[in-house]
Design an enzyme around this catalytic site. Structure first.
Site, PDB file in Angstrom:
ATOM      1  N   GLN A   8       2.467 -54.852 -12.278  1.00  0.00           N
ATOM      2  CA  GLN A   8       1.245 -54.048 -12.180  1.00  0.00           C
ATOM      3  C   GLN A   8       1.552 -52.667 -11.657  1.00  0.00           C
ATOM      4  OE1 GLN A   8      -2.369 -55.752 -10.345  1.00  0.00           O
ATOM      5  NE2 GLN A   8      -2.205 -54.209  -8.760  1.00  0.00           N
ATOM      6  N   GLY A   9       1.282 -51.641 -12.466  1.00  0.00           N
ATOM      7  CA  GLY A   9       1.528 -50.259 -12.049  1.00  0.00           C
ATOM      8  C   GLY A   9       0.244 -49.552 -11.682  1.00  0.00           C
TER       9      GLY A   9
ATOM     10  N   SER B 215      -0.674 -48.508  -7.747  1.00  0.00           N
ATOM     11  CA  SER B 215      -0.475 -47.565  -6.642  1.00  0.00           C
ATOM     12  C   SER B 215       0.581 -46.522  -6.968  1.00  0.00           C
ATOM     13  CB  SER B 215      -0.036 -48.332  -5.386  1.00  0.00           C
ATOM     14  OG  SER B 215      -1.074 -49.136  -4.904  1.00  0.00           O
TER      15      SER B 215
ATOM     16  N   GLU C 204      -8.058 -59.819  -9.251  1.00  0.00           N
ATOM     17  CA  GLU C 204      -7.052 -59.855  -8.197  1.00  0.00           C
ATOM     18  C   GLU C 204      -7.667 -60.226  -6.859  1.00  0.00           C
ATOM     19  OE1 GLU C 204      -4.633 -56.358  -7.804  1.00  0.00           O
ATOM     20  OE2 GLU C 204      -3.498 -57.194  -6.149  1.00  0.00           O
TER      21      GLU C 204
ATOM     22  N   SER D 274      -7.115 -52.276   0.162  1.00  0.00           N
ATOM     23  CA  SER D 274      -7.016 -52.596   1.589  1.00  0.00           C
ATOM     24  C   SER D 274      -8.326 -53.205   2.074  1.00  0.00           C
ATOM     25  CB  SER D 274      -6.715 -51.333   2.389  1.00  0.00           C
ATOM     26  OG  SER D 274      -7.874 -50.535   2.469  1.00  0.00           O
ATOM     27  N   ASN D 275      -8.245 -53.952   3.169  1.00  0.00           N
ATOM     28  CA  ASN D 275      -9.457 -54.610   3.652  1.00  0.00           C
ATOM     29  C   ASN D 275     -10.527 -53.603   4.087  1.00  0.00           C
ATOM     30  OD1 ASN D 275      -8.130 -56.925   3.053  1.00  0.00           O
ATOM     31  ND2 ASN D 275      -8.326 -57.862   5.076  1.00  0.00           N
TER      32      ASN D 275
END
Lengths: 392, 366
Positions: free
Chosen positions: A130-131, A133, A247, A373-374
């Site tokens: 998976q690209g 970030s 995801e 992020s959370n």
């Protein structure tokens, strides 16, 4: 625990089928290796070995529609299949291909793209990474800068992707790219790229434990044809969001976490580490995990989140990643100096010596960061909360 | 078909209670018990829902009582649903029929009479044996002596259920008119009209004794666990209302030149409250499934998990709701303040947070 009284008769029968399959196919060596794993991320080699066994029942694509080669399981059947695998220590399957790309191409792909992508994926010939970030676009994913410049019918890609899990094993990569020189989300497009294309290079990133799970992937004048573009120019953000929802939310972690907690508790009891404080902490984790298991079942599988259902995937992602980290930390809080060094388990090249559970403690700190992020998840939950109740 | 989808009965119950609450929203601030409203609750059949059909009930699983308690919570600040149902009607319905019991159950189901369980040591876990009165035979009479320090809804009750130990230490329940007992009002922080109940040398007629096929201890323990389940559910209902009120309030209240809800730090606090509430809802659902599957007594570990969690984590959600409201949250001007008082009472009732936590710890792996 699995709340079996929640199951109907057909679901109970399916559960029995899953358990019989696991009893027959899951050999102890595979389970032991999985238990000793140094992070929560699926191990490529072992995961694919296990997928080979699931393939006989089409359970490796259990939740795909039958028309596209899947087993067409209901969400509840898929839940049971995944929960039981996790509980019994089956290797986690690398998700990037079967879980992410498959359903995304089914949803957005042309017939030609489906024909090109799905069969080799189902057959285990293709492995995806998976690209998303980039060095300058983490939480703020929509700011990716890697550029696909259109030249006639074709595109030329330049830039780099980072934190790419399993890029060292993959032969395909899906990438979120910019196809226009502006900062809008409408300038984003989604591409499917063969890693063997000239100009693609992979550089390993070693983490604190010395483990190699992530990579940086460079694109230098990588030329691809129009068939690499999924869903058209400018549709990249919609496609990426669809995939991110998978995801964040379409996995069942309850079984794996339940096994992890049971093993942690057994280890602490065997080592005589369970004083009143640890007993209390274990009971609390058990209770929180029980709540998580029910949340995963009713929000994740059956859409019973009421007004907040749209935030289900985000709530689940925050919850399981924080539980995972808490379990690791209880292990650390109850350890002694013998944990400073390797415990005799074989190390792979570059890995620092330490018990697997302690390496997990480092590597699993990535869980509240990856997949959005959370803190980003909290922003998204809030958006739903405000829509549901803000104007009441 | 999965049994996770709410049954038609449950969905209908939730809907009817919700409608009643909306209609009564304007009077929910009433600080005292109103007999008329209680009769309305009875009239909808909510008191009858989980009692056996042979006792005049609707025969639904006891978990449905918690569904009603949860839905009633935001609006029914003074209607003692959980305690009356679990410690009153449930116990009466489980008793063998008789003239006195049948008549009382009938008026209780109609909302015309309330009953109060008069048991002992309020500091002990309520599912343990706690007689408050001692019986001695003098001639042909059974004379009762003792005191129940905290009989819930004692000042509202027409009858009391006295937990009595006889000379052989066997336990029995006697139903006696409240007028025959010495009652001292003990008003509670949530406005409920409890009482301490005493008697000395009171003669109990033989037909006042309730007989239980399942045994007195077992029925009292069942009642305690049903009370705990309903208390956890009522807490969840209150916490949801408090979270909701906080979202609305932050959207309206302006400080620093903009609505407070625009501040990310406050948004994330709301989300953390939501995460906790979701966890509590899930534990409540687990307890309901376990009650349906195993019955109240065998489901006690999961009821305890839910009750302990609503106490421990609910405290944090409620504190955050007050914090987000600021000082106004500490007055009785908003529903929030009254809800906080009731939530605090619930933490101490039906087994304290610490008692449920200990029960979960001791039984979770069983």
């Amino acid at each position: 625990m699995l709340i079996e009284s929640a199951l109907g008769d057909a679901e109970r029968a399916f559960l029995a089928e899953v358990r019989a399959f696991l009893a027959a196919e899951l050999d102890p060596a595979l389970v032991a290796a999985e238990d000793a794993q140094r992070s929560f991320i699926a191990d490529h080699e072992r995961g694919n070995r296990w997928i080979d066994r699931l393939r006989r029942r089409r359970w490796h694509v259990g939740h795909w529609p039958a028309a596209h080669g899947g087993a067409g399981l209901t969400p509840m059947e898929n839940y049971l299949l995944q929960y039981e695998q996790g509980l019994h220590g089956a290797p986690a399957a690398p998700p990037m291909g079967l879980a992410y790309v498959g359903p995304t191409v089914i949803r957005f792909g042309t017939e030609a793209q489906r024909a090109a992508v799905l069969p080799p994926l189902i057959a285990g010939e293709d492995h995806w990474c998976q690209g998303f970030s980039e060095p300058g676009a983490g939480s703020d994913l929509a700011r990716v800068q890697t550029f696909a410049e259109r030249r006639g019918e074709r595109y030329v890609i330049n830039g780099s992707k980072i934190w790419t899990t399993d890029a060292q094993h993959a032969n395909k990569i899906f990438v979120l790219l910019r196809t226009r020189r502006d900062d809008s989300r409408e300038a984003l497009s989604f591409f499917l790229v063969d890693m063997a294309t000239p100009g693609v290079t992979v550089r390993p990133l070693r983490m604190l434990t010395g483990d190699h799970e992530f990579n940086q992937v460079f694109f230098d004048d990588v030329e691809v044809g129009p068939e690499a573009l999924l869903a058209g120019e400018g549709q990249g953000w919609a496609v990426a969001r669809f995939l991110l929802e998978i995801e964040r939310g379409s996995f069942v972690f309850g079984g794996r976490l339940r096994r992890r907690l049971a093993r942690l508790e057994a280890r602490l009891r065997a080592a005589g580490r369970v004083d009143a404080q640890v007993e209390h902490a274990l009971a609390r984790l058990d209770r929180d995990l029980l709540a998580y298991e029910m949340t995963e079942l009713r929000l994740g599988t059956l859409a019973q989140g009421g007004a907040l259902q749209n935030a289900a995937a985000n709530l689940i992602k925050i919850d399981w990643t924080e539980l995972l980290v808490r379990m690791d930390e209880l292990g650390l809080a109850s350890a002694d100096p013998s944990a400073l060094c390797a415990d005799g388990a074989p190390l792979r090249e570059g890995e620092l010596g330490m018990p697997g559970w302690l390496a997990s403690r480092f590597n699993n700190l990535a869980a509240p960061i990856y997949g959005g992020s959370n803190e980003v998840q909290r922003n998204l939950v809030f958006r739903t909360l405000r829509q549901a109740w803000g104007s009441a | 078909m999965s049994r996770l989808h709410p049954s038609e009965e449950r969905a209908a119950l939730e809907e009817s209670v919700r409608r009643w609450c909306e209609d009564r929203a304007t009077v929910a601030a009433e600080p005292r018990f109103v007999a008329e409203r209680w009769r309305e609750i009875a009239g909808f059949g909510w008191l009858a829902a989980v009692l056996e059909e042979s006792a005049g009930g609707l025969g639904l699983s006891p978990s449905h009582a918690s569904v009603i308690a949860e839905a009633l919570a935001p609006a029914a600040s003074q209607e003692p649903f959980a305690a009356q149902l679990a410690l009153g009607g449930w116990v009466l319905a489980r008793a063998r029929g008789g003239v006195a019991r049948d008549a009382l159950l009938e008026t209780w189901l109609a909302g015309e009479s309330l009953v109060a369980l008069a048991d002992g040591d309020p500091a002990a876990p309520p599912w343990t044996s706690r007689p408050a009165f001692w019986g001695r035979r003098v001639g042909g009479d059974l004379l009762l002596d003792g005191e129940a320090p905290l009989a819930l809804d004692g000042m509202l009750a027409s009858h009391c259920l006295l937990v009595v130990a006889d000379e052989r230490e066997a336990k029995a329940l006697y139903v006696l008119p409240a007028a025959a007992l010495e009652r001292v009002a003990r008003e509670a922080l949530d406005g409920r009209a409890h009482a301490s109940i005493r008697c000395a040398g009171l003669a109990a007629p033989d037909d006042a004794r309730l007989e239980f096929e399942a045994g007195t201890d077992a029925v009292l323990a069942e009642a305690a666990w049903l009370h705990a389940l309903c208390a956890a559910a009522e807490s969840v209902g209150l916490l949801r209302a408090m979270l909701r009120a906080s979202v609305v309030y932050l959207g309206q209240r302006e400080q620093f030149g903009r609505a407070l809800i625009e501040f990310q730090v406050l948004q994330h606090r709301l989300v953390d409250m939501t995460l906790t509430l979701t966890r509590l809802e899930s534990l409540l659902e687990v307890a309901r499934f376990k009650v349906d599957e195993l019955g109240l007594l065998a489901a006690s570990p999961w009821i305890a998990a839910a009750k302990a969690a609503t106490g421990e984590e609910g405290r944090a959600v409620a504190r955050a709701a007050v914090q987000l409201h600021g000082a106004i949250g500490l007055t009785a001007e908003l529903a929030l303040g009254r809800q906080l008082r009731r939530l605090t009472a619930l933490e101490l009732l039906a087994g304290t947070t610490a008692q449920h936590e200990a029960h979960w710890r001791a039984t979770r792996t069983a």
